[in-house]
Write a protein that holds these residues in place. Structure first.
Motif, PDB file in Angstrom:
ATOM      1  N   TYR A 114      16.389  36.590  12.319  1.00  0.00           N
ATOM      2  CA  TYR A 114      17.485  36.135  13.167  1.00  0.00           C
ATOM      3  C   TYR A 114      18.774  36.557  12.475  1.00  0.00           C
ATOM      4  CZ  TYR A 114      20.030  33.108  16.417  1.00  0.00           C
ATOM      5  OH  TYR A 114      20.856  32.636  17.398  1.00  0.00           O
ATOM      6  N   LEU A 115      19.643  37.236  13.222  1.00  0.00           N
ATOM      7  CA  LEU A 115      20.843  37.853  12.652  1.00  0.00           C
ATOM      8  C   LEU A 115      22.092  37.180  13.197  1.00  0.00           C
ATOM      9  CD1 LEU A 115      22.165  40.237  11.050  1.00  0.00           C
ATOM     10  CD2 LEU A 115      21.987  41.573  13.174  1.00  0.00           C
ATOM     11  N   SER A 119      38.113  37.568  12.156  1.00  0.00           N
ATOM     12  CA  SER A 119      38.850  36.542  12.894  1.00  0.00           C
ATOM     13  C   SER A 119      38.028  35.278  13.118  1.00  0.00           C
ATOM     14  CB  SER A 119      39.292  37.094  14.250  1.00  0.00           C
ATOM     15  OG  SER A 119      38.158  37.370  15.072  1.00  0.00           O
ATOM     16  N   GLY A 120      36.767  35.288  12.695  1.00  0.00           N
ATOM     17  CA  GLY A 120      35.900  34.142  12.895  1.00  0.00           C
ATOM     18  C   GLY A 120      35.008  34.238  14.117  1.00  0.00           C
ATOM     19  N   GLU A 121      35.180  35.311  14.924  1.00  0.00           N
ATOM     20  CA  GLU A 121      34.316  35.486  16.084  1.00  0.00           C
ATOM     21  C   GLU A 121      32.885  35.760  15.628  1.00  0.00           C
ATOM     22  OE1 GLU A 121      34.239  37.981  20.311  1.00  0.00           O
ATOM     23  OE2 GLU A 121      35.707  38.477  18.745  1.00  0.00           O
ATOM     24  N   MET A 122      31.925  35.224  16.370  1.00  0.00           N
ATOM     25  CA  MET A 122      30.534  35.259  15.916  1.00  0.00           C
ATOM     26  C   MET A 122      29.635  35.919  16.955  1.00  0.00           C
ATOM     27  SD  MET A 122      28.191  31.963  14.830  1.00  0.00           S
ATOM     28  CE  MET A 122      29.538  31.369  13.784  1.00  0.00           C
ATOM     29  N   TRP A 123      28.658  36.686  16.464  1.00  0.00           N
ATOM     30  CA  TRP A 123      27.627  37.299  17.307  1.00  0.00           C
ATOM     31  C   TRP A 123      26.263  36.950  16.729  1.00  0.00           C
ATOM     32  CZ3 TRP A 123      32.109  39.449  15.743  1.00  0.00           C
ATOM     33  CH2 TRP A 123      32.970  39.968  16.724  1.00  0.00           C
ATOM     34  N   ARG A 124      25.278  36.741  17.600  1.00  0.00           N
ATOM     35  CA  ARG A 124      23.929  36.394  17.163  1.00  0.00           C
ATOM     36  C   ARG A 124      22.915  37.222  17.938  1.00  0.00           C
ATOM     37  NH1 ARG A 124      26.277  31.180  17.863  1.00  0.00           N
ATOM     38  NH2 ARG A 124      26.387  29.932  15.960  1.00  0.00           N
ATOM     39  N   SER A 129      16.529  42.909  14.964  1.00  0.00           N
ATOM     40  CA  SER A 129      17.648  42.185  15.555  1.00  0.00           C
ATOM     41  C   SER A 129      18.861  43.093  15.426  1.00  0.00           C
ATOM     42  CB  SER A 129      17.910  40.859  14.839  1.00  0.00           C
ATOM     43  OG  SER A 129      16.774  40.026  14.858  1.00  0.00           O
ATOM     44  N   ARG A 130      19.737  43.082  16.449  1.00  0.00           N
ATOM     45  CA  ARG A 130      20.907  43.966  16.389  1.00  0.00           C
ATOM     46  C   ARG A 130      22.060  43.355  17.168  1.00  0.00           C
ATOM     47  NH1 ARG A 130      20.707  50.167  18.444  1.00  0.00           N
ATOM     48  NH2 ARG A 130      19.243  50.377  16.689  1.00  0.00           N
ATOM     49  N   VAL A 131      23.267  43.487  16.618  1.00  0.00           N
ATOM     50  CA  VAL A 131      24.470  43.089  17.347  1.00  0.00           C
ATOM     51  C   VAL A 131      25.420  44.273  17.386  1.00  0.00           C
ATOM     52  CG1 VAL A 131      24.247  40.648  16.743  1.00  0.00           C
ATOM     53  CG2 VAL A 131      25.619  42.161  15.302  1.00  0.00           C
ATOM     54  N   VAL A 155      21.410  36.507   7.286  1.00  0.00           N
ATOM     55  CA  VAL A 155      20.017  36.818   7.633  1.00  0.00           C
ATOM     56  C   VAL A 155      19.206  35.538   7.489  1.00  0.00           C
ATOM     57  CG1 VAL A 155      17.961  38.140   7.019  1.00  0.00           C
ATOM     58  CG2 VAL A 155      20.230  39.185   6.816  1.00  0.00           C
ATOM     59  N   THR A 156      18.525  35.170   8.568  1.00  0.00           N
ATOM     60  CA  THR A 156      17.661  34.003   8.506  1.00  0.00           C
ATOM     61  C   THR A 156      16.425  34.266   9.361  1.00  0.00           C
ATOM     62  OG1 THR A 156      17.563  31.588   8.762  1.00  0.00           O
ATOM     63  CG2 THR A 156      18.842  32.804  10.406  1.00  0.00           C
ATOM     64  N   THR A 157      15.683  33.230   9.681  1.00  0.00           N
ATOM     65  CA  THR A 157      14.429  33.376  10.425  1.00  0.00           C
ATOM     66  C   THR A 157      14.470  32.518  11.676  1.00  0.00           C
ATOM     67  OG1 THR A 157      13.361  31.549   9.235  1.00  0.00           O
ATOM     68  CG2 THR A 157      13.180  33.751   8.279  1.00  0.00           C
ATOM     69  N   TYR A 158      13.661  32.903  12.649  1.00  0.00           N
ATOM     70  CA  TYR A 158      13.579  32.117  13.875  1.00  0.00           C
ATOM     71  C   TYR A 158      12.781  30.832  13.642  1.00  0.00           C
ATOM     72  CZ  TYR A 158      12.929  30.926  18.773  1.00  0.00           C
ATOM     73  OH  TYR A 158      12.930  30.270  19.975  1.00  0.00           O
ATOM     74  N   GLY A 159      11.730  30.929  12.835  1.00  0.00           N
ATOM     75  CA  GLY A 159      10.913  29.759  12.517  1.00  0.00           C
ATOM     76  C   GLY A 159      11.269  29.216  11.144  1.00  0.00           C
TER      77      GLY A 159
END
Length: 234
Positions: A173-174, A180-185, A198-200, A214-218
């Motif tokens: 999970y990305l 500016s603090g804007e976030m994409w997942r 995973s890609r943004v 970088v993390t995990t879905y589970g």
């Protein structure tokens, strides 16, 4: 636990690898899928890392389209209705290996016939930066129990770029946070074959500092991963 194993590569602009337009017509002489729907085969070549887009449109909404793309190792990408249109089917995915890809331009229903157009585009990407790491029990954990790594990257000075996570052995999970603090997942992007992708992006390059998590879905999943910064062709 992040390990920065790779270095910056030279940035090069790449043109689309290929753009192929063709037309056809489904009729009673064509082979059928298991459900009796007619289809016609087309093929194209792509290199590993290329961004592939295949779009099928039925002429004058003649029938409900159904599109299947089969990769060199047998992986399949398919779509019935693209953005709610029964006359359009489209798939987009990163090519996981170089080779020949086969397109089945088909109808959703048995015995449906009619003319169609097919547009196949492959776009090459350059790896501007690559970093490797591993999630393991020594890493920080979120409240829910997922391990995570955080790192800072420098965006290209201008133009769009993409951040891609290639996770090995776990569902990655990305998260990307701009200056500016804007976030994409993103959780899952296409079929990575040996990887979970995973890609943004596209993101606007400005040379600033961006945070990549970088993390995990589970929960409590572990494994190695690569983070790649990609720049598309013009």
């Amino acid at each position: 636990m992040t390990r920065f194993l790779s270095t910056l590569c030279v940035l090069l602009l790449a043109l689309p690898a290929s753009a192929q337009d063709c037309s056809g017509a489904l009729d009673a002489d064509d082979p059928t899928r298991d459900n009796g729907a007619f289809y016609e085969e087309h093929s194209f070549k792509a290199d590993e890392g290329d961004e592939v887009r295949v779009r099928m449109e039925a002429s004058a909404d003649a029938f409900d389209t159904y599109l299947i793309v089969v990769g060199p190792t047998g992986e399949e990408y398919y779509n019935d209705d693209f953005e709610g249109s029964t006359a359009v089917s489209q798939v987009e995915f990163p090519a996981t290996m170089s080779g020949t890809y086969t397109v089945w331009a088909s109808a959703y229903a048995a015995e449906a016939t009619g003319a169609y157009t097919l547009c196949i585009t492959t776009t090459a990407y350059e790896v501007a930066q690559e970093m490797s790491g591993r999630l393991d029990p020594s890493d920080k954990q979120s409240i829910k129990g997922e391990y995570f790594d955080s790192m800072t990257i420098t965006a290209p000075a201008s133009g769009p770029f993409y951040v891609e996570l290639r996770a090995r052995g776990f569902d990655g999970y990305l998260r990307v946070v701009g200056p500016s603090g804007e976030m994409w997942r993103n959780d899952d992007y296409g079929d990575g074959g040996a990887y979970r992708l995973s890609r943004v992006g596209p993101l606007d390059g400005d040379g600033g500092q961006w945070q990549v998590d970088v993390t995990t879905y589970g929960i409590e999943e572990v494994g190695a991963y690569d983070i790649r910064i990609l720049t598309p062709g013009e």
